[in-house]
Write a protein that holds these residues in place. Structure first.
Motif, short mmCIF file in Angstrom:
data_model
loop_
_atom_site.label_atom_id
_atom_site.label_comp_id
_atom_site.label_asym_id
_atom_site.label_seq_id
_atom_site.Cartn_x
_atom_site.Cartn_y
_atom_site.Cartn_z
N UNK A 109 19.79 -14.79 29.27
CA UNK A 109 20.67 -14.82 28.08
C UNK A 109 20.07 -14.16 26.78
N UNK A 110 18.76 -13.54 26.87
CA UNK A 110 18.12 -12.88 25.90
C UNK A 110 18.25 -11.53 26.09
N UNK A 111 18.74 -10.82 25.07
CA UNK A 111 18.92 -9.37 25.17
C UNK A 111 17.55 -8.51 24.87
N UNK A 112 17.50 -7.67 25.74
CA UNK A 112 16.17 -6.80 25.22
C UNK A 112 16.44 -5.45 24.41
N UNK A 113 16.07 -5.30 23.10
CA UNK A 113 16.57 -4.21 22.43
C UNK A 113 15.57 -3.29 21.79
N UNK A 114 14.54 -2.82 22.76
CA UNK A 114 13.41 -1.80 22.49
C UNK A 114 13.99 -0.77 21.94
N UNK A 115 14.78 -0.18 22.48
CA UNK A 115 15.36 1.17 22.36
C UNK A 115 14.45 2.27 22.73
N UNK A 116 13.40 2.18 23.73
CA UNK A 116 12.71 3.14 24.18
C UNK A 116 13.42 4.16 24.78
N UNK A 117 12.87 5.38 24.62
CA UNK A 117 13.22 6.68 25.28
C UNK A 117 12.32 6.95 26.48
N UNK A 118 12.93 6.76 27.75
CA UNK A 118 11.89 6.96 28.81
C UNK A 118 12.12 8.52 29.23
N UNK A 119 11.11 9.46 28.95
CA UNK A 119 10.86 10.80 29.58
C UNK A 119 9.49 11.14 29.30
N UNK A 120 9.14 11.93 30.24
CA UNK A 120 7.78 12.41 30.13
C UNK A 120 6.50 11.28 30.51
N UNK A 121 5.38 11.35 29.64
CA UNK A 121 4.25 10.35 29.99
C UNK A 121 4.62 9.01 29.67
N UNK A 122 4.30 7.92 30.28
CA UNK A 122 4.66 6.40 30.08
C UNK A 122 4.13 5.81 28.75
N UNK A 123 2.87 6.53 28.14
CA UNK A 123 2.35 6.03 26.98
C UNK A 123 3.02 6.95 25.81
N UNK A 124 3.76 7.62 25.98
CA UNK A 124 4.46 8.55 24.88
C UNK A 124 5.23 7.48 23.78
N UNK A 125 5.10 7.90 22.52
CA UNK A 125 5.86 7.15 21.37
C UNK A 125 7.28 7.80 21.60
N UNK A 126 8.21 7.05 20.82
CA UNK A 126 9.50 7.53 21.21
C UNK A 126 9.77 8.83 20.68
N UNK A 127 9.37 9.55 19.71
CA UNK A 127 9.25 10.81 19.26
C UNK A 127 8.57 11.58 20.15
N UNK A 128 7.56 11.44 20.74
CA UNK A 128 7.20 12.36 21.80
C UNK A 128 8.01 12.18 23.08
N UNK A 129 8.33 11.02 23.49
CA UNK A 129 9.37 11.03 24.48
C UNK A 129 10.48 11.97 24.23
N UNK A 130 10.95 11.90 23.21
CA UNK A 130 12.40 12.89 22.88
C UNK A 130 12.16 14.05 22.92
#
Length: 462
Positions: A147-168
């Motif tokens: 019942x608990x939503x996860x709302x992290x808003x990650x973007x998954x692309x490229x290396x796993x330790x990328x920041x969101x901007x790096x992933x974009x």
């Protein structure tokens, strides 16, 4: 739906994303607010459009859709808990399932009856009639546990330790042109148009024309074995790191999980007066792109289109049981392939030498040059077991005639001219093949591609 006439697009229409200039006005249009709402579904039921969708389905999507029995207008989810799985057959229905992860592998997959790129409008004008869909490179994944939503808003692309901007920035490599890049970057930064925040957004180049599948590899003892190449390779490693964080937070035990995959598309006129969309119509796509009324219609649709939260079958709820070992926060890392322990001893030196001499040529050499900055060179060869076999194999046709000899190899590549601290290494699988000529005599060994570009990226320090 708003607007006037319904046209009749034909299955013979071109389906690409290109564009240009000006023309005449519209007689009528129909518009969907989001993909797979009632208006969108009505457009998808157009007989000619539906026939076009069937005709251009890629082989994997067609096979899975048929084997899983996905019904028109719906989607379905299945899961598997072992690395070596025939996805079209050896999987189980996810909805309502009791999923007990005993080992270290867990994957989910959504398959839609229609393409992931669902209709968002129909245009009828002097130039003709056409159904329009946005260009999909991203799928928003919504997750709730107990019942608990996860709302992290990650973007998954490229290396796993990328920041969101790096992933974009890494994600933009999927785009076919600068116009798509502008629209996709804006959409990924802004998030879904309805203001919701997904758990993550996976970005890949296999969600477009002919695609019905979205693979979510969540856990794996062996990272490479979890990736369905080429379908999930762009985001798999990053997604599994994000799932590790979820498991650590929820802990061991049995949990109620709800997951929803929502393809998100872009369309519009970004720059250079070029139009981004896909068209199935009764005229070539270029004719519509020159039509002023059509271009105005595309502008009116908005540039960031989500999938309806009520889309049939695109939400699945199931029970998930995890062990303590799954919840300690250990994130999967890439590792070098294992050397086959059953490679024939009298072939090892020969095969190693051949593979090393071919690694920088042909398809593997070209792949290395596209992946590794500077001047890539193969530094080492690994001779693996492939599908339970090792060594040089003689490949015959159905009549028993010898066609060629081959063996498989992994090349480990390193850049000779880039910053040593940069991520500059890659591991690429390829085939070493010796064909027979018309007289039945062997030719020289050559390097050939293995399947669909079997590739892993590495950090130098790993």
């Amino acid at each position: 739906v708003r607007g006037g006439e319904r046209g009749a697009p034909t299955a013979a229409a071109a389906v690409t994303t290109r564009a240009v200039s000006t023309g005449e006005g519209a007689r009528g249009t129909s518009m969907a607010c989001v993909m797979r709402d009632d208006a969108s579904n009505a457009l998808a039921n157009d007989a000619a459009y539906a026939a076009a969708v069937v005709s251009r389905a890629n082989a994997a999507s067609k096979r899975v859709c048929e084997r899983w029995g996905v019904e028109p207008g719906r989607a379905t989810y299945r899961f598997w808990l072992r690395e070596d799985t025939v996805v079209s057959a050896l999987t189980e229905d996810l909805h309502g399932a009791d999923v007990r992860v005993d080992g270290g592998d867990a994957s989910l997959m959504m398959c839609t009856h229609g393409e992931l790129e669902a209709p968002c409008g129909m245009y009828v004008g002097d130039v003709g009639s056409a159904i329009v869909v946005p260009v999909v490179y991203a799928v928003d994944v919504y997750l709730a546990v107990d019942g608990v939503s996860f709302t992290n808003g990650h973007v998954c692309a490229g290396e796993p330790d990328f920041s969101k901007l790096q992933a974009i920035q890494s994600a933009l490599s999927v785009c076919a042109n600068e116009n798509e890049r502008v629209l996709l970057e804006r959409a990924l930064k802004d998030g879904p148009k309805d203001g919701s925040t997904p758990w993550c957004t996976v970005v890949g180049d296999r969600f477009g024309v002919g695609a019905h599948l979205c693979h979510l590899p969540l856990m794996s003892d062996h990272l490479d074995g979890a990736i369905l190449d080429p379908y999930s390779k762009m985001y798999a490693h990053s997604l599994m790191w994000k799932w590790t964080d979820v498991c650590k937070k929820i802990g061991a035990g049995t949990h109620k999980v709800t997951i929803r995959c929502a393809p998100r598309g872009v369309l519009g006129i970004a720059s250079n007066d070029l139009c981004v969309c896909r068209v199935t119509g009764d005229k070539p796509e270029e004719d519509f792109m020159r039509d002023a009324g059509f271009r105005s219609f595309i502008q009116s649709l908005g540039s960031n289109l989500s999938t309806s939260s009520s889309a049939e079958g695109m939400t699945s709820t199931f029970s998930l049981t995890l062990k303590e070992e799954h919840c300690v926060g250990v994130k999967p890392e890439r590792r070098a392939q294992e050397w086959a322990d059953d490679w024939p001893e009298d072939e090892i030196a020969e095969c190693f030498t051949i593979a090393m001499s071919l690694a920088n040529t042909g398809p593997p050499g070209a792949m290395a040059r596209s992946m590794v900055p500077g001047t890539p060179l193969c530094a080492h060869i690994i001779l693996p077991t492939t599908d339970g076999t090792s060594g040089i194999a003689a490949i015959e046709d159905k009549a028993g005639n010898l066609q060629f000899h081959e063996f498989h190899a992994w090349g480990l590549y390193q850049s000779t001219g880039a910053d040593p601290d940069a991520r500059t290494a890659a591991q690429i699988k390829f085939r070493c093949v010796k064909y027979e000529n018309d007289e039945g005599a062997p030719t020289q060994w050559v390097a050939e591609a293995y399947g669909a570009a079997t590739v892993q990226w590495f950090d130098d320090e790993k």
